[in-house]
Design a protein around this motif. Structure first.
Motif, PDB file in Angstrom:
ATOM      1  N   THR A  41      -7.983 -64.462  10.049  1.00 36.18           N
ATOM      2  CA  THR A  41      -8.052 -63.359  11.179  1.00 36.18           C
ATOM      3  C   THR A  41      -9.513 -63.437  11.847  1.00 36.18           C
ATOM      4  O   THR A  41      -9.743 -63.403  12.940  1.00 36.18           O
ATOM      5  N   HIS A  42     -10.470 -63.338  10.979  1.00 33.09           N
ATOM      6  CA  HIS A  42     -11.776 -63.619  11.650  1.00 33.09           C
ATOM      7  C   HIS A  42     -12.022 -64.736  12.455  1.00 33.09           C
ATOM      8  O   HIS A  42     -12.606 -64.462  13.624  1.00 33.09           O
ATOM      9  N   HIS A  43     -11.631 -65.844  12.091  1.00 28.13           N
ATOM     10  CA  HIS A  43     -11.876 -66.917  12.930  1.00 28.13           C
ATOM     11  C   HIS A  43     -11.051 -66.666  14.152  1.00 28.13           C
ATOM     12  O   HIS A  43     -11.584 -67.356  15.172  1.00 28.13           O
ATOM     13  N   GLU A  44      -9.517 -66.420  14.183  1.00 31.49           N
ATOM     14  CA  GLU A  44      -8.917 -66.017  15.240  1.00 31.49           C
ATOM     15  C   GLU A  44      -9.589 -65.257  16.208  1.00 31.49           C
ATOM     16  O   GLU A  44      -9.585 -65.446  17.516  1.00 31.49           O
ATOM     17  N   GLU A  45     -10.114 -64.039  15.768  1.00 30.63           N
ATOM     18  CA  GLU A  45     -10.819 -63.252  16.632  1.00 30.63           C
ATOM     19  C   GLU A  45     -12.070 -63.697  17.095  1.00 30.63           C
ATOM     20  O   GLU A  45     -12.441 -63.223  18.373  1.00 30.63           O
ATOM     21  N   ARG A  46     -12.909 -64.455  16.263  1.00 31.02           N
ATOM     22  CA  ARG A  46     -14.139 -65.084  16.934  1.00 31.02           C
ATOM     23  C   ARG A  46     -14.020 -66.124  17.947  1.00 31.02           C
ATOM     24  O   ARG A  46     -14.471 -66.076  19.055  1.00 31.02           O
ATOM     25  N   LEU A  47     -12.768 -66.842  17.763  1.00 28.47           N
ATOM     26  CA  LEU A  47     -12.342 -67.892  18.790  1.00 28.47           C
ATOM     27  C   LEU A  47     -11.819 -67.159  20.298  1.00 28.47           C
ATOM     28  O   LEU A  47     -12.499 -67.283  21.270  1.00 28.47           O
ATOM     29  N   ALA A  48     -11.271 -66.049  19.818  1.00 26.26           N
ATOM     30  CA  ALA A  48     -10.751 -65.172  21.265  1.00 26.26           C
ATOM     31  C   ALA A  48     -12.129 -64.708  21.711  1.00 26.26           C
ATOM     32  O   ALA A  48     -12.251 -64.369  23.181  1.00 26.26           O
ATOM     33  N   ASP A  49     -13.106 -64.173  21.008  1.00 24.91           N
ATOM     34  CA  ASP A  49     -14.602 -63.571  21.523  1.00 24.91           C
ATOM     35  C   ASP A  49     -15.162 -64.552  22.319  1.00 24.91           C
ATOM     36  O   ASP A  49     -15.841 -64.451  23.662  1.00 24.91           O
ATOM     37  N   LEU A  50     -15.155 -65.836  21.754  1.00 23.57           N
ATOM     38  CA  LEU A  50     -15.971 -67.087  22.398  1.00 23.57           C
ATOM     39  C   LEU A  50     -15.159 -67.534  23.773  1.00 23.57           C
ATOM     40  O   LEU A  50     -15.799 -67.603  24.664  1.00 23.57           O
ATOM     41  N   ARG A  51     -13.977 -67.262  23.703  1.00 23.95           N
ATOM     42  CA  ARG A  51     -13.329 -67.649  25.005  1.00 23.95           C
ATOM     43  C   ARG A  51     -13.674 -66.755  25.929  1.00 23.95           C
ATOM     44  O   ARG A  51     -13.744 -67.144  27.199  1.00 23.95           O
ATOM     45  N   SER A  52     -13.528 -65.509  25.636  1.00 23.30           N
ATOM     46  CA  SER A  52     -14.026 -64.434  26.679  1.00 23.30           C
ATOM     47  C   SER A  52     -15.486 -64.451  27.218  1.00 23.30           C
ATOM     48  O   SER A  52     -15.619 -64.232  28.340  1.00 23.30           O
ATOM     49  N   LEU A  53     -16.373 -65.053  26.264  1.00 28.99           N
ATOM     50  CA  LEU A  53     -17.704 -65.593  26.862  1.00 28.99           C
ATOM     51  C   LEU A  53     -17.707 -66.831  27.986  1.00 28.99           C
ATOM     52  O   LEU A  53     -18.328 -66.596  28.898  1.00 28.99           O
ATOM     53  N   LEU A  54     -16.671 -67.473  27.818  1.00 26.61           N
ATOM     54  CA  LEU A  54     -16.624 -68.585  28.679  1.00 26.61           C
ATOM     55  C   LEU A  54     -16.018 -68.546  30.029  1.00 26.61           C
ATOM     56  O   LEU A  54     -15.457 -69.264  30.761  1.00 26.61           O
ATOM     57  N   VAL A  55     -15.926 -67.215  30.251  1.00 25.90           N
ATOM     58  CA  VAL A  55     -15.372 -66.859  31.879  1.00 25.90           C
ATOM     59  C   VAL A  55     -16.530 -67.612  32.798  1.00 25.90           C
ATOM     60  O   VAL A  55     -16.180 -67.715  33.970  1.00 25.90           O
ATOM     61  N   GLU A  56     -17.623 -67.703  32.416  1.00 22.52           N
ATOM     62  CA  GLU A  56     -18.666 -68.611  33.080  1.00 22.52           C
ATOM     63  C   GLU A  56     -18.961 -69.747  32.371  1.00 22.52           C
ATOM     64  O   GLU A  56     -18.928 -69.848  31.045  1.00 22.52           O
ATOM     65  N   PRO A  57     -19.193 -70.852  32.984  1.00 22.84           N
ATOM     66  CA  PRO A  57     -19.429 -72.189  32.143  1.00 22.84           C
ATOM     67  C   PRO A  57     -20.898 -71.928  31.298  1.00 22.84           C
ATOM     68  O   PRO A  57     -21.886 -71.340  32.016  1.00 22.84           O
TER      69      PRO A  57
END
Length: 342
Positions: free
Chosen positions: A268-284
């Motif tokens: 669960t931790h890693h799935e949430e972290r991947l989602a958080d990082l994807r949200s940071l990548l709204v900009e390159p």
């Protein structure tokens, strides 16, 4: 004074200190066999650590000289560091998975200058600023590095096979992620306290009660293969969760039960972290920029130099996972390469 603990059923542990490290110590396990005691991991190669290991073994009713074999969960120096000294003192064999043995062999053969050049290129490609890279260039002429002469193992831990430990049933389980050749060891014997479940698991750094192990890139200056260590780790975690071990004996912190629940927490931790990082990548963002924005155990400006290198490696491992899942992609023509969510 060495701290030891009797886990029952011919298993004891010694807390071997790691110098200047917040982890504090490595739990070295002493496993009784019909041919003499076998160690799971050995601890950091440091005179004080060696003294504590020797004192702890005496407290467990044995000695370094009586060790029959050494089983290494993975090649990191807080686990494999003292293996050579134990072997020299006792004649014990040292066993490790082939993938990590390859890293040990490469480490022994790699000149420090080659390593510094590789790290300089890698951090440049990740978008690290010049002030971070400059010290690596300055350090390149040095001729020695700590940990660059680890003991070369003389036995291979073969996944799925029982180890040659008379009187014990200890099976090697390949769990790549933290390192390419990380191995957990499943003691397929009834729990001495009759805890429900299937035996006990020496989990190394793969499964810890309160810590999420570092997942970075597998470093090989001569191999351009695009690996997915986070994907490997998550797959390995699921397999360990299905074992149903009654108790987990990790290399740090303390023994615990319900490993399957801890596995679920980590997934669960890693799935949430991947989602958080994807949200940071709204900009390159480059891997360095992503690492700067990720949540760590302290603010980025308080993270020491060496730990920043580890953080960037972890950011890259997560980026590779996002790309493989189709949730992010490299921006065409960017230099250094930036990534953006898709």
């Amino acid at each position: 004074m060495a701290t030891t603990f009797d886990h029952g059923g011919g298993i004891r542990s010694v807390q071997v200190p790691i110098p200047d490290n917040p982890l504090g110590y490595t739990l070295v396990y002493v496993v009784d066999t019909d041919r003499g005691p076998v160690l799971v991991d050995t601890g950091w190669d440091d005179p004080a650590s060696w003294s504590v290991l020797a004192e702890g073994l005496a407290g467990c009713g044995t000695s370094v000289e009586e060790i029959h074999g050494v089983v290494i969960t993975h090649h990191h120096p807080d686990h494999h560091g003292l293996s050579g000294k134990v072997r020299d003192a006792s004649g014990a064999w040292v066993a490790m998975h082939a993938a990590d043995t390859a890293i040990v062999r490469r480490t022994r053969e790699t000149q420090p200058g080659r390593w510094f050049a590789y790290m300089t290129d890698k951090l440049t490609a990740a978008g690290a600023p010049e002030e971070h890279i400059a010290p690596l260039r300055d350090a390149a002429p040095r001729t020695t590095l700590p940990g660059f002469s680890p003991a070369l193992p003389d036995r291979e831990l073969v996944p799925g096979e029982l180890l040659d430990l008379p009187g014990r049933r200890l099976r090697a389980i390949w769990t790549p992620g933290h390192t390419p050749g990380h191995v957990c060891l499943h003691l397929e014997e009834e729990h001495p306290s009759q805890l429900p479940g299937h035996g006990r698991l020496f989990s190394g750094d793969h499964l810890l009660p309160e810590i999420t192990p570092h997942i970075g890139l597998y470093e090989d200056p001569d191999d351009a293969t695009v690996t997915d260590p986070l994907g490997d780790y998550l797959d390995s975690l699921e397999r360990i969760g299905r074992l149903g071990a009654a108790e987990v004996l990790p290399a740090h912190q303390y023994a615990f039960t319900d490993g399957a629940a801890r596995v679920r927490e980590l997934l669960t931790h890693h799935e949430e972290r991947l989602a958080d990082l994807r949200s940071l990548l709204v900009e390159p963002l480059t891997p360095w920029q992503l690492a700067e924005r990720m949540e760590w155990n302290r603010p980025w400006d308080q993270i020491p130099y060496g730990s920043r290198n580890i953080a960037v490696s972890e950011a890259e491992a997560h980026l590779r996972r996002l790309v493989k899942l189709g949730r992010a992609e490299a921006v065409a023509g960017s230099e250094p390469v930036a990534y953006v969510a898709v």
